[in-house]
Design a protein around this motif. Structure first.
Motif, PDB file in Angstrom:
ATOM      1  N   UNK A  71      29.177  43.222  47.377  1.00 53.90           N
ATOM      2  CA  UNK A  71      28.761  44.562  47.280  1.00 53.90           C
ATOM      3  C   UNK A  71      29.636  45.112  46.024  1.00 53.90           C
ATOM      4  N   UNK A  72      29.215  46.055  45.318  1.00 58.81           N
ATOM      5  CA  UNK A  72      29.887  46.823  44.300  1.00 58.81           C
ATOM      6  C   UNK A  72      31.245  46.981  44.628  1.00 58.81           C
ATOM      7  N   UNK A  76      34.659  45.337  42.777  1.00 56.32           N
ATOM      8  CA  UNK A  76      35.747  45.843  42.176  1.00 56.32           C
ATOM      9  C   UNK A  76      37.198  45.846  42.832  1.00 56.32           C
ATOM     10  N   UNK A  77      37.060  45.683  43.985  1.00 57.25           N
ATOM     11  CA  UNK A  77      38.543  45.239  44.757  1.00 57.25           C
ATOM     12  C   UNK A  77      39.186  43.884  44.546  1.00 57.25           C
ATOM     13  N   UNK A  78      38.002  42.807  44.376  1.00 56.10           N
ATOM     14  CA  UNK A  78      38.459  41.530  44.482  1.00 56.10           C
ATOM     15  C   UNK A  78      39.374  41.076  43.593  1.00 56.10           C
ATOM     16  N   UNK A 115      28.323  39.620  40.225  1.00 53.47           N
ATOM     17  CA  UNK A 115      27.899  39.174  41.682  1.00 53.47           C
ATOM     18  C   UNK A 115      26.741  40.146  41.942  1.00 53.47           C
ATOM     19  N   UNK A 116      26.006  39.839  42.976  1.00 53.40           N
ATOM     20  CA  UNK A 116      24.915  40.513  43.657  1.00 53.40           C
ATOM     21  C   UNK A 116      24.724  40.060  45.063  1.00 53.40           C
ATOM     22  N   UNK A 123      25.884  43.194  39.335  1.00 50.99           N
ATOM     23  CA  UNK A 123      27.025  44.024  38.919  1.00 50.99           C
ATOM     24  C   UNK A 123      28.025  43.577  38.436  1.00 50.99           C
ATOM     25  N   UNK A 124      28.920  43.891  37.483  1.00 51.47           N
ATOM     26  CA  UNK A 124      29.926  43.305  36.636  1.00 51.47           C
ATOM     27  C   UNK A 124      31.214  44.077  36.497  1.00 51.47           C
ATOM     28  N   UNK A 125      32.380  43.355  36.543  1.00 52.34           N
ATOM     29  CA  UNK A 125      33.915  43.884  36.600  1.00 52.34           C
ATOM     30  C   UNK A 125      34.393  42.924  35.931  1.00 52.34           C
ATOM     31  N   UNK A 126      35.721  43.441  35.234  1.00 54.25           N
ATOM     32  CA  UNK A 126      36.365  42.534  34.479  1.00 54.25           C
ATOM     33  C   UNK A 126      37.902  43.189  34.681  1.00 54.25           C
ATOM     34  N   UNK A 127      38.826  42.097  34.012  1.00 49.19           N
ATOM     35  CA  UNK A 127      40.174  42.486  33.929  1.00 49.19           C
ATOM     36  C   UNK A 127      40.704  41.666  32.488  1.00 49.19           C
ATOM     37  N   UNK A 128      41.141  42.513  31.868  1.00 48.23           N
ATOM     38  CA  UNK A 128      41.613  41.800  30.432  1.00 48.23           C
ATOM     39  C   UNK A 128      43.059  42.045  30.259  1.00 48.23           C
TER      40      UNK A 128
END
Length: 144
Positions: A71-72, A76-78, A115-116, A123-128
């Motif tokens: 899920x979104x 975000x938390x993963x 992921x979906x 949905x997309x999330x990142x850490x840079x």
């Protein structure tokens, strides 16, 4: 005198990046998560630049699987150190919510997750780590 943050984000992440993960352990964390998400197909794509007749170091690694997705909120938390949707579950190699994040930052400075869930939107999330070091990323953004 005011409180001091428990963790200095950029420096702590750089220290963790130097952890003793080897490439096999790092990739194994991702594969283990896919298996725990009931994936039947897992694909790994390695990309390098060719130079002077030999392959140069990897420039990207991508993993894909057909597991049940996130899920979104979970997406975000993963990447948050300490978050786990299966905390202390001994069915896989990970139990405490740090393995895949440590593995990812050990292998690369930018981690992107897509992921979906079945039938849902992507949905997309990142850490840079470079953005964290200069202060332009202060947390894990809301998935888009």
């Amino acid at each position: 005198m005011s409180d001091v943050k428990l963790v200095s984000d950029a420096q702590a992440l750089q220290s963790m990046r130097a952890s003793d993960f080897d490439v096999h352990s790092a990739y194994g964390e991702v594969v283990d998560n896919a298996l725990q998400a009931d994936a039947k197909k897992i694909r790994i794509r390695l990309e390098s630049r060719q130079g002077r007749g030999r392959a140069e170091p990897l420039i990207s690694v991508a993993f894909g699987d057909d597991g049940h997705g996130m899920s979104p909120e979970t997406l975000q938390q993963c990447l948050q150190l300490g978050y786990s949707s299966r905390f202390n579950d001994r069915k896989g190699i990970g139990r405490f919510g740090v393995g895949v994040t440590l593995a990812a930052i050990n292998q690369c400075k930018r981690v992107e997750l897509y992921s979906r869930e079945a039938g849902g939107d992507w949905y997309f999330v990142y850490v840079d780590l470079d953005e964290i070091a200069v202060g332009s990323q202060r947390g894990i953004p809301t998935p888009i």
